[in-house]
Design a protein around this motif. Structure first.
Motif, short mmCIF file in Angstrom:
data_model
loop_
_atom_site.label_atom_id
_atom_site.label_comp_id
_atom_site.label_asym_id
_atom_site.label_seq_id
_atom_site.Cartn_x
_atom_site.Cartn_y
_atom_site.Cartn_z
N GLY A 181 0.79 -1.23 0.00
CA GLY A 181 0.00 0.00 0.00
C GLY A 181 0.82 1.27 0.00
N ARG A 182 2.13 1.13 0.11
CA ARG A 182 3.01 2.30 0.14
C ARG A 182 3.79 2.38 -1.16
N VAL A 183 3.87 3.58 -1.74
CA VAL A 183 4.61 3.78 -2.98
C VAL A 183 6.10 3.83 -2.68
N LEU A 184 6.89 3.04 -3.43
CA LEU A 184 8.34 3.02 -3.28
C LEU A 184 8.97 3.42 -4.59
N SER A 185 9.89 4.37 -4.55
CA SER A 185 10.59 4.82 -5.75
C SER A 185 11.61 3.77 -6.19
N VAL A 225 -2.29 -6.11 -8.86
CA VAL A 225 -1.53 -6.47 -7.65
C VAL A 225 -0.31 -5.57 -7.48
N LEU A 226 0.52 -5.50 -8.52
CA LEU A 226 1.75 -4.71 -8.49
C LEU A 226 1.56 -3.51 -9.40
N LYS A 227 1.27 -2.38 -8.79
CA LYS A 227 0.83 -1.20 -9.54
C LYS A 227 1.96 -0.18 -9.75
N THR A 228 1.84 0.57 -10.84
CA THR A 228 2.73 1.70 -11.10
C THR A 228 2.04 2.99 -10.70
N VAL A 229 2.74 3.84 -9.96
CA VAL A 229 2.25 5.18 -9.67
C VAL A 229 3.12 6.13 -10.48
N ARG A 230 2.55 6.66 -11.57
CA ARG A 230 3.33 7.42 -12.54
C ARG A 230 4.11 8.54 -11.88
N GLY A 231 5.41 8.59 -12.18
CA GLY A 231 6.27 9.63 -11.66
C GLY A 231 6.70 9.43 -10.22
N GLY A 233 6.69 5.72 -8.50
CA GLY A 233 7.30 4.42 -8.25
C GLY A 233 6.28 3.30 -8.36
N TYR A 234 6.40 2.31 -7.46
CA TYR A 234 5.56 1.13 -7.51
C TYR A 234 5.00 0.84 -6.12
N LEU A 235 3.86 0.15 -6.12
CA LEU A 235 3.32 -0.33 -4.84
C LEU A 235 2.67 -1.69 -5.04
N LEU A 236 2.70 -2.48 -3.99
CA LEU A 236 1.97 -3.74 -3.95
C LEU A 236 0.65 -3.48 -3.24
N ALA A 237 -0.45 -3.78 -3.93
CA ALA A 237 -1.77 -3.49 -3.37
C ALA A 237 -2.03 -4.36 -2.14
N ARG A 238 -2.68 -3.77 -1.15
CA ARG A 238 -3.14 -4.56 -0.01
C ARG A 238 -4.27 -5.47 -0.47
N GLY A 239 -4.55 -6.49 0.31
CA GLY A 239 -5.55 -7.47 -0.09
C GLY A 239 -6.91 -6.89 -0.37
#
Length: 242
Positions: A181-185, A225-231, A233-239
Motif C-alpha cells: 500500500g506504500r509507494v516506493l521509488s 496487484v503490483l501497480k505503477t504510480v506514474r512519476g 514508483g511502484y506499490l503492492l496493493a493490499r488485499g
C-alpha cells in the motif's frame, strides 16, 4: 594514523578506519562519530590506509575516492582480495559512473559529499548490523491478501499457486509486501533490496517489475496487484484494494 580515545556507550565496540586526506573533514567526522560512541582511526593516504587495515580488524572502512599515493578504487580493490570488511566510499565525486565503479570494485555503500554526519552514522551502523548478522528482513512468514511468502525457504504462493521466483525477484517482492500500500521509488527499491552492481541502474528495477507481473497478474498489461504510480514508483496493493 590517528586513533581516537576509546569511548563508552552502545557503539563502543564499533571500530572504524577513516581513510581521508582532508584534515579538517577527517577531524570533524571523527569528532562527530566519536561523540556517538564509535572508535575512529584516521589514515591520510591510500598506502597508509591499506597498512592500517591489515593491522587491525575494523568493523567498517570509510574510504575517500581521491587519495594521495593510491586512489580509493585501488585501495578498495586490494582490500577485497583479502577481506570482506564493509566499505563505505565517501567522496565528492557523486556521478553515477563513480558510484558504479565504486560498487563494482567492492564497496558496500557510497555516500557523496557534502553529506549529513547523521546519515553517515546511520549507514555505518547499518553496515555493522548487516556484517554481524543482525540486519536484514524478518524471517517470519509474510501474508498480504492472497499472497503468502516464506523468507526461510524463499517460497511464495499466490491464491494457492506457487510462484517460480528468482532470489532477486523474491527479495524485491518481499520488500514491496512488507510495505504493501506504500509507494516506493526505484531508488528506494534499489536501496532496500541491496542490489548488486548489476542492479545499480534505476531502469533495471523496471525489468524486474515486468517479470514479477508476468508471474503475479492475470493480465500483466492491466496490473491489479503490483501497480505503477506514474512519476513516483511502484506499490503492492493490499488485499482489500481493487
Amino acid at each position: 594514523m590517528e586513533p581516537t580515545e576509546r569511548p563508552s556507550g552502545e557503539d563502543a565496540t564499533i571500530q572504524v578506519l577513516l581513510v581521508e586526506d582532508d584534515e579538517r573533514l577527517a577531524r570533524l567526522t571523527s569528532r562527530y562519530l566519536q561523540e556517538h560512541g564509535l572508535i575512529i582511526t584516521i589514515a591520510r593516504t591510500g598506502p597508509e590506509g591499506l597498512t592500517e587495515a591489515g593491522r587491525h580488524a575494523y568493523d567498517v572502512i570509510l574510504l575517500d575516492l581521491m587519495l594521495p599515493g593510491r586512489d580509493g578504487l585501488e585501495v578498495c580493490r586490494e582490500l577485497r582480495t583479502r577481506s570482506d570488511v564493509p566499505i563505505i566510499m565517501v567522496t565528492a565525486r557523486g556521478e553515477e559512473i563513480d558510484r558504479v565503479l565504486g560498487l563494482e570494485t567492492g564497496a558496500d555503500d557510497y555516500l557523496p559529499k557534502p553529506y549529513s554526519s547523521r546519515e553517515l552514522l546511520a549507514r555505518i551502523r547499518a553496515q555493522v548490523r548487516r556484517a554481524r548478522g543482525n540486519a536484514g528482513p524478518s524471517l517470519q512468514p509474510l501474508s498480504v491478501g492472497k499472497l503468502q511468502m516464506d523468507p526461510r525457504s524463499l517460497t511464495a504462493v499466490l491464491d494457492g499457486k506457487s510462484l517460480p521466483l528468482t532470489s532477486y525477484e523474491f527479495n524485491l517482492l518481499r520488500v514491496l509486501a512488507e510495505r504493501a500500500g506504500r509507494v516506493l521509488s526505484r531508488e528506494q527499491l534499489l536501496d532496500l533490496t541491496k542490489g548488486s552492481a548489476d542492479e545499480v541502474f534505476d531502469r533495471s528495477i523496471d525489468v524486474h517489475i515486468f517479470r514479477l507481473r508476468q508471474k503475479l497478474e492475470e493480465d500483466p498489461r492491466n496490473p491489479k496487484v503490483l501497480k505503477t504510480v506514474r512519476g513516483a514508483g511502484y506499490l503492492l496493493a493490499r488485499g482489500e484494494e481493487p
